[in-house]
Design a protein around this motif. Structure first.
Motif, PDB file in Angstrom:
ATOM      1  N   LEU A 111       0.813  -1.230  -0.236  1.00 54.85           N
ATOM      2  CA  LEU A 111      -0.004   0.049   0.071  1.00 54.85           C
ATOM      3  C   LEU A 111       1.033   1.400   0.077  1.00 54.85           C
ATOM      4  N   SER A 112       0.159   2.238  -0.501  1.00 52.86           N
ATOM      5  CA  SER A 112       0.890   3.539  -0.383  1.00 52.86           C
ATOM      6  C   SER A 112       0.663   4.359   0.892  1.00 52.86           C
ATOM      7  N   THR A 113      -0.520   3.685   1.609  1.00 52.74           N
ATOM      8  CA  THR A 113      -0.578   4.489   2.773  1.00 52.74           C
ATOM      9  C   THR A 113       0.199   4.112   4.216  1.00 52.74           C
ATOM     10  N   GLN A 114       0.128   5.121   4.859  1.00 49.65           N
ATOM     11  CA  GLN A 114       1.139   4.792   6.202  1.00 49.65           C
ATOM     12  C   GLN A 114       0.069   4.384   7.219  1.00 49.65           C
ATOM     13  N   ILE A 115       0.501   3.221   7.889  1.00 48.24           N
ATOM     14  CA  ILE A 115      -0.300   2.468   8.804  1.00 48.24           C
ATOM     15  C   ILE A 115       0.539   2.532  10.138  1.00 48.24           C
ATOM     16  N   LEU A 116      -0.156   3.220  11.099  1.00 44.32           N
ATOM     17  CA  LEU A 116       0.361   3.595  12.434  1.00 44.32           C
ATOM     18  C   LEU A 116       0.083   2.345  13.459  1.00 44.32           C
ATOM     19  N   MET A 117       0.863   1.587  13.825  1.00 44.50           N
ATOM     20  CA  MET A 117       0.703   0.467  14.784  1.00 44.50           C
ATOM     21  C   MET A 117       1.500   0.616  16.020  1.00 44.50           C
ATOM     22  N   PRO A 118       0.859   1.830  17.144  1.00 42.30           N
ATOM     23  CA  PRO A 118       1.813   1.922  18.429  1.00 42.30           C
ATOM     24  C   PRO A 118       1.504   0.779  19.273  1.00 42.30           C
ATOM     25  N   ARG A 119       2.358   0.693  20.164  1.00 41.45           N
ATOM     26  CA  ARG A 119       1.961  -0.161  21.380  1.00 41.45           C
ATOM     27  C   ARG A 119       0.908   0.609  22.244  1.00 41.45           C
ATOM     28  N   LEU A 120       0.352  -0.089  23.021  1.00 41.65           N
ATOM     29  CA  LEU A 120      -0.596   0.546  24.036  1.00 41.65           C
ATOM     30  C   LEU A 120       0.202   1.613  24.800  1.00 41.65           C
ATOM     31  N   GLY A 121      -0.597   2.636  24.919  1.00 44.79           N
ATOM     32  CA  GLY A 121       0.289   3.881  25.629  1.00 44.79           C
ATOM     33  C   GLY A 121       1.321   4.634  24.868  1.00 44.79           C
ATOM     34  N   GLU A 122       1.522   4.152  23.503  1.00 44.15           N
ATOM     35  CA  GLU A 122       2.635   4.979  23.011  1.00 44.15           C
ATOM     36  C   GLU A 122       2.116   6.046  22.099  1.00 44.15           C
ATOM     37  N   PRO A 123       2.385   7.307  22.818  1.00 47.69           N
ATOM     38  CA  PRO A 123       2.133   8.432  21.835  1.00 47.69           C
ATOM     39  C   PRO A 123       2.760   8.526  20.488  1.00 47.69           C
ATOM     40  N   ILE A 124       1.933   8.722  19.477  1.00 47.28           N
ATOM     41  CA  ILE A 124       2.486   8.855  18.151  1.00 47.28           C
ATOM     42  C   ILE A 124       2.090  10.260  17.434  1.00 47.28           C
ATOM     43  N   GLU A 125       2.874  10.755  16.573  1.00 45.94           N
ATOM     44  CA  GLU A 125       2.682  11.925  15.804  1.00 45.94           C
ATOM     45  C   GLU A 125       2.556  11.589  14.275  1.00 45.94           C
ATOM     46  N   PRO A 126       1.355  11.564  13.707  1.00 43.48           N
ATOM     47  CA  PRO A 126       1.408  10.958  12.488  1.00 43.48           C
ATOM     48  C   PRO A 126       2.407  11.690  11.280  1.00 43.48           C
ATOM     49  N   GLN A 127       2.602  12.899  11.641  1.00 47.77           N
ATOM     50  CA  GLN A 127       3.604  13.519  10.562  1.00 47.77           C
ATOM     51  C   GLN A 127       5.059  13.029  10.803  1.00 47.77           C
ATOM     52  N   ILE A 128       5.329  12.236  11.880  1.00 51.64           N
ATOM     53  CA  ILE A 128       6.809  11.809  12.249  1.00 51.64           C
ATOM     54  C   ILE A 128       6.925  10.492  12.109  1.00 51.64           C
ATOM     55  N   ASP A 129       6.124   9.864  12.842  1.00 52.64           N
ATOM     56  CA  ASP A 129       6.302   8.181  12.911  1.00 52.64           C
ATOM     57  C   ASP A 129       5.644   7.584  11.709  1.00 52.64           C
ATOM     58  N   GLN A 130       6.675   6.852  11.214  1.00 51.74           N
ATOM     59  CA  GLN A 130       6.515   6.126   9.889  1.00 51.74           C
ATOM     60  C   GLN A 130       6.652   4.512   9.989  1.00 51.74           C
ATOM     61  N   ARG A 131       7.238   4.091  11.037  1.00 55.18           N
ATOM     62  CA  ARG A 131       7.567   2.616  11.245  1.00 55.18           C
ATOM     63  C   ARG A 131       6.101   2.019  11.628  1.00 55.18           C
ATOM     64  N   ILE A 132       6.377   0.578  11.244  1.00 49.86           N
ATOM     65  CA  ILE A 132       5.369  -0.193  11.790  1.00 49.86           C
ATOM     66  C   ILE A 132       6.086  -1.672  12.488  1.00 49.86           C
ATOM     67  N   ASP A 133       5.784  -1.749  13.443  1.00 45.91           N
ATOM     68  CA  ASP A 133       6.599  -2.868  14.378  1.00 45.91           C
ATOM     69  C   ASP A 133       5.641  -3.771  14.930  1.00 45.91           C
ATOM     70  N   PRO A 134       5.713  -5.247  14.637  1.00 46.76           N
ATOM     71  CA  PRO A 134       5.038  -6.160  14.916  1.00 46.76           C
ATOM     72  C   PRO A 134       5.031  -6.747  16.604  1.00 46.76           C
ATOM     73  N   TRP A 135       4.979  -5.406  17.421  1.00 49.03           N
ATOM     74  CA  TRP A 135       5.045  -5.637  18.908  1.00 49.03           C
ATOM     75  C   TRP A 135       4.163  -6.695  19.418  1.00 49.03           C
ATOM     76  N   TRP A 136       2.960  -6.942  18.819  1.00 44.62           N
ATOM     77  CA  TRP A 136       2.070  -7.673  19.346  1.00 44.62           C
ATOM     78  C   TRP A 136       2.613  -9.369  19.542  1.00 44.62           C
ATOM     79  N   ARG A 137       3.578  -9.411  18.675  1.00 46.94           N
ATOM     80  CA  ARG A 137       3.973 -10.849  18.876  1.00 46.94           C
ATOM     81  C   ARG A 137       4.869 -11.145  20.094  1.00 46.94           C
ATOM     82  N   ASN A 138       5.160  -9.993  20.681  1.00 45.56           N
ATOM     83  CA  ASN A 138       6.087 -10.290  21.824  1.00 45.56           C
ATOM     84  C   ASN A 138       5.152 -10.328  23.299  1.00 45.56           C
TER      85      ASN A 138
END
Length: 349
Positions: A304-331
């Motif tokens: 996809l060309s879209t930006q998907i935000l997948m923060p941990r519970l309680g993790e503040p994110i700024e859409p204009q800055i945060d670009q990563r997607i990390d499969p934290w739920w696997r932990n």
């Protein structure tokens, strides 16, 4: 309520024709046997990675827009100096009972009493996983306004919120938060309401749009896929952050819940924008594996060309800055949840 074009004389209704193929005609509502069998994959094997956002909340977001997902559809949105809390649910169960019903996987990453001052609470509809009695009772002691859908204010008033702090909206109605530039608009959603058998659709359900001078945010509440999202984009977009429900779906509910695949279609109708998935990872409300929505989106992201935000519970994110997607739920099985803060500590000089 009776003046609303969505009121049929007895209850509210969805007025937009249901899109074809949303609901599998060969699948029926899950039976009790389905609900109580094969429950192993419906909950995580251990605590989910989470963090306390309190230290981050001490400083304003660099871009003016920040979101902290606190579980399910509860998000603290910081938008140009204001704090907006969506569908706040801190209760242990999404149920009228304290003993039975869907139970939280783990506590909210921050205690309700630890929240910083809130400028506005928005509530999309009155289902138990979006409108929680104990949470509202505690928030009622704060001098904070509530914006919600038509009819939902009766619940709030009965639970201790002063009528003067309750604003009810029909679709396309707007409310400007006094002494701010923040405009809140109720927009269409394809869903239903009710907290008991006898009050089905007695109150309205809505998506919510927040607009400040610099930013626009879309919050889906609960909904199925509808082309009304294109109208929302035309009238209220484009959006700097889009929050869409991705969990608790079933083939028999396809017209009332999105799921991850239809959430991506809804995102396209809305004109795109950074996408924060909500309505997952907190309660077991359907038959699918608890992490299936996240895994679907992780697999879809590279295509996809879209930006998907997948923060941990309680993790503040700024859409204009945060670009990563990390499969934290696997932990989940190897994580020890950080302790929940108990008190808001404002920054001092």
């Amino acid at each position: 309520m009776q003046a609303s074009p969505l009121w049929d004389g007895q209850r509210f209704r969805n007025v937009h024709p249901m899109l074809p193929d949303l609901r599998d005609p060969n699948r029926t509502t899950p039976s009790l046997r389905e609900i109580f069998s094969d429950r192993k994959r419906r909950s995580p094997p251990g605590p989910l990675p989470s963090m306390s956002p309190l230290e981050h909340w001490l400083s304003p977001p660099a871009t003016g827009l920040r979101a902290t997902w606190l579980g399910h559809s509860t998000v603290l949105i910081e938008i140009d100096g204001l704090r907006v809390l969506t569908d706040p649910v801190w209760g242990p169960r999404a149920s009228p009972s304290r003993l039975i019903g869907p139970k939280r996987f783990q506590p909210v990453p921050v205690a309700l009493s630890a929240l910083p001052p809130i400028d506005l609470v928005v509530i999309s509809h009155d289902h138990y996983d979006h409108l929680d009695y104990s949470t509202i009772r505690e928030l009622a002691s704060r001098d904070v306004p509530f914006v919600t859908s038509l009819g939902v204010g009766a619940h709030l008033e009965a639970w201790g919120v002063r009528p003067g702090r309750i604003i009810e909206l029909d679709w396309w109605d707007s409310h400007t938060l006094p002494n701010t530039g923040l405009v809140v608009t109720a927009a269409p959603a394809q869903h239903f309401s009710g907290r008991a058998v006898i009050d089905r659709n007695a109150t309205l359900w809505s998506s919510i749009v927040l607009r400040s001078q610099r930013h626009r945010v879309f919050f889906s509440g609960d909904t199925g896929l509808t082309t009304e999202y294109q109208t929302i984009r035309e009238r209220l977009g484009p959006f700097d952050l889009v929050m869409l429900e991705v969990g608790a779906y079933h083939p028999a509910w396809g017209h009332m819940h999105l799921g991850p695949e239809n959430a991506l279609k809804a995102l396209s109708l809305l004109g795109g924008g950074p996408f924060l998935p909500i309505h997952w990872g907190t309660f077991s409300l359907a038959m699918h594996a608890w992490d299936q929505p996240a895994e679907f989106l992780l697999d879809a992201a590279p295509k996809l060309s879209t930006q998907i935000l997948m923060p941990r519970l309680g993790e503040p994110i700024e859409p204009q800055i945060d670009q990563r997607i990390d499969p934290w739920w696997r932990n989940a099985s190897a994580t020890v949840q950080q302790s929940v803060a108990t008190r808001w500590q404002p920054q001092t000089k």
